[in-house]
Design an enzyme around this catalytic site. Structure first.
Site, PDB file in Angstrom:
ATOM      1  CE  LYS A  11      -3.571  -2.865   2.032  1.00  0.00           C
ATOM      2  NZ  LYS A  11      -5.060  -2.684   3.108  1.00  0.00           N
ATOM      3  CG  HIS A  99      -6.966  -2.797  -2.836  1.00  0.00           C
ATOM      4  ND1 HIS A  99      -7.048  -2.144  -1.773  1.00  0.00           N
ATOM      5  CD2 HIS A  99      -6.267  -3.748  -2.326  1.00  0.00           C
ATOM      6  CE1 HIS A  99      -6.997  -2.577  -0.848  1.00  0.00           C
ATOM      7  NE2 HIS A  99      -6.401  -3.802  -1.028  1.00  0.00           N
ATOM      8  CD  GLU A 148      -8.409  -7.668  -1.085  1.00  0.00           C
ATOM      9  OE1 GLU A 148      -7.233  -7.945  -0.407  1.00  0.00           O
ATOM     10  OE2 GLU A 148      -8.100  -6.406  -1.454  1.00  0.00           O
ATOM     11  CB  SER A 184      -7.454  -9.294   8.579  1.00  0.00           C
ATOM     12  OG  SER A 184      -7.824  -7.887   8.565  1.00  0.00           O
TER      13      SER A 184
HETATM   14  P1  PGA Z   1      -4.954  -6.584   5.395  1.00  0.00           P
HETATM   15  O1  PGA Z   1      -5.171  -5.949   3.702  1.00  0.00           O
HETATM   16  O2  PGA Z   1      -4.397  -7.706   5.056  1.00  0.00           O
HETATM   17  O3  PGA Z   1      -3.964  -5.236   6.014  1.00  0.00           O
HETATM   18  O4  PGA Z   1      -6.218  -6.585   5.830  1.00  0.00           O
HETATM   19  C1  PGA Z   1      -5.498  -6.802   2.811  1.00  0.00           C
HETATM   20  C2  PGA Z   1      -5.530  -5.832   1.553  1.00  0.00           C
HETATM   21  O5  PGA Z   1      -6.107  -4.660   1.307  1.00  0.00           O
HETATM   22  O6  PGA Z   1      -5.538  -6.449   0.208  1.00  0.00           O
END
Ligand code: PGA
Length: 227
Positions: A11, A99, A148, A184
């Site tokens: 990110k 995303h 997601e 997560s």
């Molecule tokens: P996260 O992010 O593992 O921090 O929940 C996953 C994503 O946004 O692809």
């Protein structure tokens, strides 16, 4: 058997120096996994770090494939601030499209995502098309789908394996493409996801920021490859 796909998405994190230290540390851990057991590792650094990370991957011959986190829906030209598919292609072979954070904070629309996927396809970039549910329209040109659920992203709590399996199987049934789960993913949950029928891998956000933590997840996914 097919190896699971593990995507690390940094990110909006990491300067070039921080990215280089990450690669240095991760590369010392990787030899602990036998090459034949390695999952497919796809890493998404920010645009600014792609070039340095690419150079290090080549220098060290690391089994890591690079992806950009976003791409312009335009072909290139007078679009200030945009990074076009041809520019991404110099450094990466994959790109994330749609995303949840792009949809939420940057109001990316289905139409834009269609053009992003099209530009990527024209430049020979493979796309990981992210969707929040089984009903969202997916471009036929997408290569991999990432399911997601918005409530699980960054929450510290992944969605249940049963629910994820159900939705991923539904998406796979509709598209015929490999489907990953993101939200997560942790040491406790990764094996359940990569073992589930219909889930081809995982997309990892926060837990990919620390090289040791990301390696541990790769190791757990690799362990599954042996069975
Ligand atoms: P996260 O992010 O593992 O921090 O929940 C996953 C994503 O946004 O692809």
């Amino acid at each position: 058997m097919n190896m699971p796909i593990c995507i690390g998405n940094w990110k909006s994190n990491k300067t070039v120096e921080e990215s280089k230290s990450w690669i240095n540390e991760f590369s010392t851990l990787l030899p602990r996994i036998l090459p034949g057991n390695l999952p497919t590792i796809i890493l998404c650094p920010p645009f600014t770090a792609l070039m340095s990370v690419k150079e290090m991957i080549e220098e060290k011959s690391l089994p890591i494939v690079l992806a950009a986190q976003d791409i312009s829906p335009f072909i290139g030209g007078a679009f200030t601030g945009e990074v076009s598919a041809d520019m991404v292609k110099e450094f990466a072979s994959f790109v994330l499209v749609g995303h949840a954070e792009r949809r939420k904070y940057f109001k990316e629309t289905e139409e834009e995502l269609f053009f992003e996927t099209l530009q990527a396809h024209k430049s020979d970039l493979s796309t990981v098309f992210c969707v929040p549910d089984a009903d969202t329209v997916v471009s036929d040109l997408a290569d991999i789908i990432a399911y997601e659920p918005v409530s699980a992203i960054g929450s510290g709590e992944a969605q249940s394996r049963e629910k994820v399996t159900e939705i991923c199987q539904k998406i796979h049934g509709k598209t015929g493409k490999p489907v990953l789960y993101g939200g997560s993913v942790s040491e406790e949950t990764i094996q359940g996801f990569v073992r589930a029928p219909g889930i081809s891998g995982v997309l990892i956000g926060k837990a990919s920021l620390d090289p040791k933590q990301f390696f541990r997840l790769i190791e757990l996914a690799a362990d599954f490859s042996k069975s």
